[in-house]
Motif scaffolding. Structure first.
Motif, PDB file in Angstrom:
ATOM      1  N   ARG A   1       1.535 -12.396 -38.363  1.00  0.00           N
ATOM      2  CA  ARG A   1       0.865 -13.683 -38.182  1.00  0.00           C
ATOM      3  C   ARG A   1       1.657 -14.806 -38.843  1.00  0.00           C
ATOM      4  NH1 ARG A   1      -1.966 -16.828 -41.105  1.00  0.00           N
ATOM      5  NH2 ARG A   1      -2.206 -15.356 -42.830  1.00  0.00           N
ATOM      6  N   VAL A   2       2.238 -14.551 -40.024  1.00  0.00           N
ATOM      7  CA  VAL A   2       3.044 -15.562 -40.706  1.00  0.00           C
ATOM      8  C   VAL A   2       4.264 -15.921 -39.864  1.00  0.00           C
ATOM      9  CG1 VAL A   2       4.515 -16.006 -42.705  1.00  0.00           C
ATOM     10  CG2 VAL A   2       2.262 -14.984 -43.028  1.00  0.00           C
ATOM     11  N   TRP A   3       4.945 -14.907 -39.339  1.00  0.00           N
ATOM     12  CA  TRP A   3       6.122 -15.175 -38.516  1.00  0.00           C
ATOM     13  C   TRP A   3       5.743 -16.008 -37.297  1.00  0.00           C
ATOM     14  CZ3 TRP A   3       7.704 -14.334 -33.523  1.00  0.00           C
ATOM     15  CH2 TRP A   3       9.072 -14.528 -33.256  1.00  0.00           C
ATOM     16  N   GLU A   4       4.638 -15.657 -36.657  1.00  0.00           N
ATOM     17  CA  GLU A   4       4.194 -16.402 -35.480  1.00  0.00           C
ATOM     18  C   GLU A   4       3.834 -17.832 -35.840  1.00  0.00           C
ATOM     19  OE1 GLU A   4       1.020 -13.987 -34.055  1.00  0.00           O
ATOM     20  OE2 GLU A   4       2.335 -12.620 -32.919  1.00  0.00           O
ATOM     21  N   SER A   5       3.227 -18.039 -37.000  1.00  0.00           N
ATOM     22  CA  SER A   5       2.862 -19.380 -37.440  1.00  0.00           C
ATOM     23  C   SER A   5       4.103 -20.231 -37.681  1.00  0.00           C
ATOM     24  CB  SER A   5       2.028 -19.293 -38.724  1.00  0.00           C
ATOM     25  OG  SER A   5       1.755 -20.580 -39.242  1.00  0.00           O
ATOM     26  N   LEU A   6       5.117 -19.651 -38.337  1.00  0.00           N
ATOM     27  CA  LEU A   6       6.334 -20.389 -38.642  1.00  0.00           C
ATOM     28  C   LEU A   6       7.158 -20.689 -37.387  1.00  0.00           C
ATOM     29  CD1 LEU A   6       7.358 -18.564 -41.929  1.00  0.00           C
ATOM     30  CD2 LEU A   6       6.693 -20.963 -41.716  1.00  0.00           C
ATOM     31  N   ASN A   7       6.961 -19.913 -36.344  1.00  0.00           N
ATOM     32  CA  ASN A   7       7.682 -20.128 -35.092  1.00  0.00           C
ATOM     33  C   ASN A   7       6.785 -20.675 -33.988  1.00  0.00           C
ATOM     34  OD1 ASN A   7      10.628 -18.989 -35.284  1.00  0.00           O
ATOM     35  ND2 ASN A   7       9.343 -17.539 -36.404  1.00  0.00           N
TER      36      ASN A   7
ATOM     37  N   PHE B   1      12.358 -20.184 -36.973  1.00  0.00           N
ATOM     38  CA  PHE B   1      12.540 -19.659 -38.327  1.00  0.00           C
ATOM     39  C   PHE B   1      13.030 -18.219 -38.244  1.00  0.00           C
ATOM     40  CE2 PHE B   1      10.592 -16.964 -41.648  1.00  0.00           C
ATOM     41  CZ  PHE B   1      11.287 -17.441 -42.750  1.00  0.00           C
ATOM     42  N   GLY B   2      14.100 -17.921 -38.954  1.00  0.00           N
ATOM     43  CA  GLY B   2      14.617 -16.558 -38.948  1.00  0.00           C
ATOM     44  C   GLY B   2      15.533 -16.303 -40.115  1.00  0.00           C
ATOM     45  N   THR B   3      16.327 -15.260 -40.029  1.00  0.00           N
ATOM     46  CA  THR B   3      17.261 -14.913 -41.088  1.00  0.00           C
ATOM     47  C   THR B   3      18.460 -15.854 -41.061  1.00  0.00           C
ATOM     48  OG1 THR B   3      18.555 -13.389 -39.733  1.00  0.00           O
ATOM     49  CG2 THR B   3      16.589 -12.488 -40.823  1.00  0.00           C
ATOM     50  N   THR B   4      19.214 -15.844 -42.144  1.00  0.00           N
ATOM     51  CA  THR B   4      20.436 -16.649 -42.186  1.00  0.00           C
ATOM     52  C   THR B   4      21.395 -16.216 -41.084  1.00  0.00           C
ATOM     53  OG1 THR B   4      20.183 -16.927 -44.576  1.00  0.00           O
ATOM     54  CG2 THR B   4      22.364 -17.386 -43.639  1.00  0.00           C
ATOM     55  N   ALA B   5      21.515 -14.906 -40.879  1.00  0.00           N
ATOM     56  CA  ALA B   5      22.411 -14.400 -39.832  1.00  0.00           C
ATOM     57  C   ALA B   5      21.971 -14.871 -38.454  1.00  0.00           C
ATOM     58  CB  ALA B   5      22.462 -12.871 -39.886  1.00  0.00           C
ATOM     59  N   GLU B   6      20.673 -14.885 -38.193  1.00  0.00           N
ATOM     60  CA  GLU B   6      20.176 -15.362 -36.898  1.00  0.00           C
ATOM     61  C   GLU B   6      20.463 -16.858 -36.726  1.00  0.00           C
ATOM     62  OE1 GLU B   6      16.422 -12.276 -36.158  1.00  0.00           O
ATOM     63  OE2 GLU B   6      16.098 -14.134 -37.284  1.00  0.00           O
ATOM     64  N   CYS B   7      20.358 -17.607 -37.825  1.00  0.00           N
ATOM     65  CA  CYS B   7      20.636 -19.045 -37.750  1.00  0.00           C
ATOM     66  C   CYS B   7      22.120 -19.306 -37.491  1.00  0.00           C
ATOM     67  CB  CYS B   7      20.189 -19.726 -39.038  1.00  0.00           C
ATOM     68  SG  CYS B   7      18.389 -19.809 -39.233  1.00  0.00           S
ATOM     69  N   ILE B   8      22.997 -18.557 -38.149  1.00  0.00           N
ATOM     70  CA  ILE B   8      24.433 -18.735 -37.913  1.00  0.00           C
ATOM     71  C   ILE B   8      24.790 -18.318 -36.492  1.00  0.00           C
ATOM     72  CG2 ILE B   8      26.735 -17.932 -38.564  1.00  0.00           C
ATOM     73  CD1 ILE B   8      25.534 -19.980 -40.477  1.00  0.00           C
ATOM     74  N   ASP B   9      24.158 -17.280 -35.992  1.00  0.00           N
ATOM     75  CA  ASP B   9      24.371 -16.885 -34.603  1.00  0.00           C
ATOM     76  C   ASP B   9      23.971 -18.021 -33.658  1.00  0.00           C
ATOM     77  OD1 ASP B   9      24.728 -14.673 -32.447  1.00  0.00           O
ATOM     78  OD2 ASP B   9      22.709 -15.442 -32.068  1.00  0.00           O
ATOM     79  N   ALA B  10      22.864 -18.685 -33.969  1.00  0.00           N
ATOM     80  CA  ALA B  10      22.421 -19.815 -33.145  1.00  0.00           C
ATOM     81  C   ALA B  10      23.412 -20.971 -33.217  1.00  0.00           C
ATOM     82  CB  ALA B  10      21.034 -20.274 -33.589  1.00  0.00           C
ATOM     83  N   ALA B  11      24.001 -21.177 -34.400  1.00  0.00           N
ATOM     84  CA  ALA B  11      24.986 -22.250 -34.537  1.00  0.00           C
ATOM     85  C   ALA B  11      26.229 -21.952 -33.706  1.00  0.00           C
ATOM     86  CB  ALA B  11      25.367 -22.420 -36.007  1.00  0.00           C
TER      87      ALA B  11
ATOM     88  N   ALA C   1      10.737 -25.064 -42.376  1.00  0.00           N
ATOM     89  CA  ALA C   1      10.033 -24.818 -41.116  1.00  0.00           C
ATOM     90  C   ALA C   1       8.623 -25.399 -41.161  1.00  0.00           C
ATOM     91  CB  ALA C   1       9.985 -23.323 -40.829  1.00  0.00           C
ATOM     92  N   HIS C   2       8.062 -25.470 -42.357  1.00  0.00           N
ATOM     93  CA  HIS C   2       6.722 -26.034 -42.535  1.00  0.00           C
ATOM     94  C   HIS C   2       6.743 -27.554 -42.365  1.00  0.00           C
ATOM     95  CE1 HIS C   2       2.646 -26.299 -44.291  1.00  0.00           C
ATOM     96  NE2 HIS C   2       3.104 -27.338 -44.966  1.00  0.00           N
ATOM     97  N   TYR C   3       7.770 -28.212 -42.915  1.00  0.00           N
ATOM     98  CA  TYR C   3       7.787 -29.670 -42.962  1.00  0.00           C
ATOM     99  C   TYR C   3       8.534 -30.352 -41.814  1.00  0.00           C
ATOM    100  CZ  TYR C   3       5.985 -29.558 -47.769  1.00  0.00           C
ATOM    101  OH  TYR C   3       5.208 -29.372 -48.882  1.00  0.00           O
ATOM    102  N   LEU C   4       9.719 -29.848 -41.492  1.00  0.00           N
ATOM    103  CA  LEU C   4      10.637 -30.615 -40.656  1.00  0.00           C
ATOM    104  C   LEU C   4      10.131 -30.906 -39.238  1.00  0.00           C
ATOM    105  CD1 LEU C   4      13.324 -31.995 -41.127  1.00  0.00           C
ATOM    106  CD2 LEU C   4      14.464 -30.008 -40.136  1.00  0.00           C
ATOM    107  N   PRO C   5       9.514 -29.953 -38.530  1.00  0.00           N
ATOM    108  CA  PRO C   5       9.062 -30.260 -37.167  1.00  0.00           C
ATOM    109  C   PRO C   5       8.107 -31.450 -37.115  1.00  0.00           C
ATOM    110  CG  PRO C   5       9.056 -27.896 -37.523  1.00  0.00           C
ATOM    111  CD  PRO C   5       9.305 -28.520 -38.852  1.00  0.00           C
ATOM    112  N   ALA C   6       7.161 -31.489 -38.049  1.00  0.00           N
ATOM    113  CA  ALA C   6       6.197 -32.590 -38.047  1.00  0.00           C
ATOM    114  C   ALA C   6       6.843 -33.899 -38.467  1.00  0.00           C
ATOM    115  CB  ALA C   6       5.033 -32.261 -38.980  1.00  0.00           C
TER     116      ALA C   6
END
Length: 424
Positions: free
Chosen positions: A291-297, A404-414, A391-396
């Motif tokens: 549920r936390v993961w779904e909320s953050l995403n 929201f994910g791991t550092t590795a997932e974020c670098i992959d996205a970059a 992830a809590h603040y920036l979208p709003a």
């Protein structure tokens, strides 16, 4: 309020006008809070005298930087000369990187205001750490030390991990404390107020930085402003994990202190952390985790990522090493910003990490972050983040989608420009 003879003398002007006004502010503040006395502090972290272009222009006719400190920081109706800091004082993050202000899209006026405010504070003896993680830049309070700190993620770390004593202070109280070395004795300065009020039992393994961030977000949601104590399936966390856990708990809730049984200094046992309290047990299990993961995403729909932001709270050197390792020999296609402190940036440069990140197209920035600086690259629609707090603040704040994910997932996205993170 009961004052010592030395405090009465300061209030009566023995230390000059500025210190008298600082004492007045702290006495009034303490009375409102219900404090019966002040407590000495030799460790202050705030933003003394810092200025935006608006503050600079507004107070320029009254005396510039001295007017900002007198009228704004100490809430006085007169302007006076401000003396040197009376105790160790660190300046936390601002909205402008002095080297990367153009990358952040800031106008020159913002850079100049920040530069001049820094020079002024420095002339008063303030340490210009310019970070939300002062404990990673040389300011590490000891157990039981009374502090006057701003910044929610720094406060929760100082209280919980180090066992120091501080409430989440504001600009006015920290600027006053800087001059007189006092702060109202209330809240988490008092030992009887540091016992746990909620009990969270963790049933799923929590090991990675990613998992600690999600657990922190859950704890903030269920605890609110209460003090939680956690036990169960917790790995031995390092500084980075505790940093992300606390920042998340202080964002989804108002947690300023937590206890981890057998890990943090005031929780050798569950009973020691709880004292006489016997709250119901809240369980963090697979259902809660998902549920936390779904909320953050929750607002992530578009998998085309055009911006990746790392370093909230400011990245530790271990995280800089991880990012450099993931980027070595690769090239980003999305804009990549990594925020850290000046101290860690210098260490990253010395280790060659900065060169690797820059060669890959990333930007290492200091002094601020996207939320504090209200800054994202032009045209940003979708961001990838490894920080539950961001992830809590920036979208709003910025009207964008976030993953929201791991550092590795974020670098992959970059690198790929696509979000390919998977649900845990």
């Amino acid at each position: 309020m009961i004052l010592t003879d030395a405090e009465k003398a300061l209030l009566d002007g023995s230390g000059g006008v500025a210190r008298a006004r600082a004492m007045e502010l702290l006495v009034d503040y303490g009375r409102i809070l219900g404090a019966d006395r002040l407590v000495e502090t030799t460790n202050v972290a705030g933003v003394p005298g810092q200025a935006t272009p608006f503050l600079r222009a507004f107070f320029e006719p009254e005396g510039g930087q001295a007017a900002i400190f007198s009228r704004f920081d100490l809430d006085c109706d007169v302007v006076f000369d401000v003396p040197l800091a009376g105790v160790r004082t660190a300046c936390l993050q601002s909205g402008v990187d002095p080297l990367g202000w153009q990358e952040l899209g800031k106008p020159e006026a913002a850079f100049i205001a920040s530069r001049d405010a820094e020079a002024y504070a420095g002339s008063l003896g303030v340490e210009m750490l310019r970070t939300c993680t002062p404990y990673l830049a040389g300011n590490v309070p000891v157990f039981g030390e009374h502090c006057a700190w701003m910044e929610s993620s720094a406060v929760i770390y100082a209280n919980s991990v180090l066992g120091a004593r501080t409430n989440t202070e504001g600009r006015h109280s920290t600027s006053a404390a800087m001059l007189v070395g006092r702060i109202p004795y209330w809240g988490l300065h008092r030992p009887e107020n540091r016992k746990a009020q909620d009990h969270v039992h963790v049933k799923v393994p929590v090991e990675s930085v990613f998992e600690w961030g999600m657990l922190g977000y859950f704890v903030g949601e269920v605890a609110g402003e209460a003090i939680p104590v956690l036990d169960g399936a917790l790995s031995q966390p390092d500084v980075v994990r505790l940093k992300h856990f606390g920042a998340a708990a202080a964002s989804s809730g108002g947690v300023e202190l937590y206890h981890l049984v057998g890990i943090t200094p005031e929780a050798p046992t569950l009973t020691a952390a709880l004292g006489d309290s016997r709250p119901d047990t809240i369980v963090y299990d697979e259902t809660a985790r998902r549920r936390v993961w779904e909320s953050l995403n929750a607002n992530g729909t578009d998998e085309a990522v055009d911006f990746v932001m790392l370093g909230c709270p400011h990245a530790a050197i271990e995280q800089m090493r991880e990012v450099a390792g993931l980027l070595d020999g690769k090239q980003v296609t999305s804009r990549l910003w990594i925020f850290t402190s000046r101290a860690v940036r210098d260490q990253a440069a010395a280790e060659g990490l900065l060169r690797v990140i820059t060669a890959a197209g990333g930007h290492v920035l200091t002094d601020t972050c996207s939320a504090i600086g209200n800054a994202v690259p032009p045209g940003t629609r979708v961001v990838a983040l490894d920080s539950a707090k961001q992830a809590h603040y920036l979208p709003a704040m910025m009207g964008i989608e976030a993953w929201f994910g791991t550092t590795a997932e974020c670098i992959d996205a970059a690198i790929t420009g696509r979000w390919r993170g998977v649900a845990p």
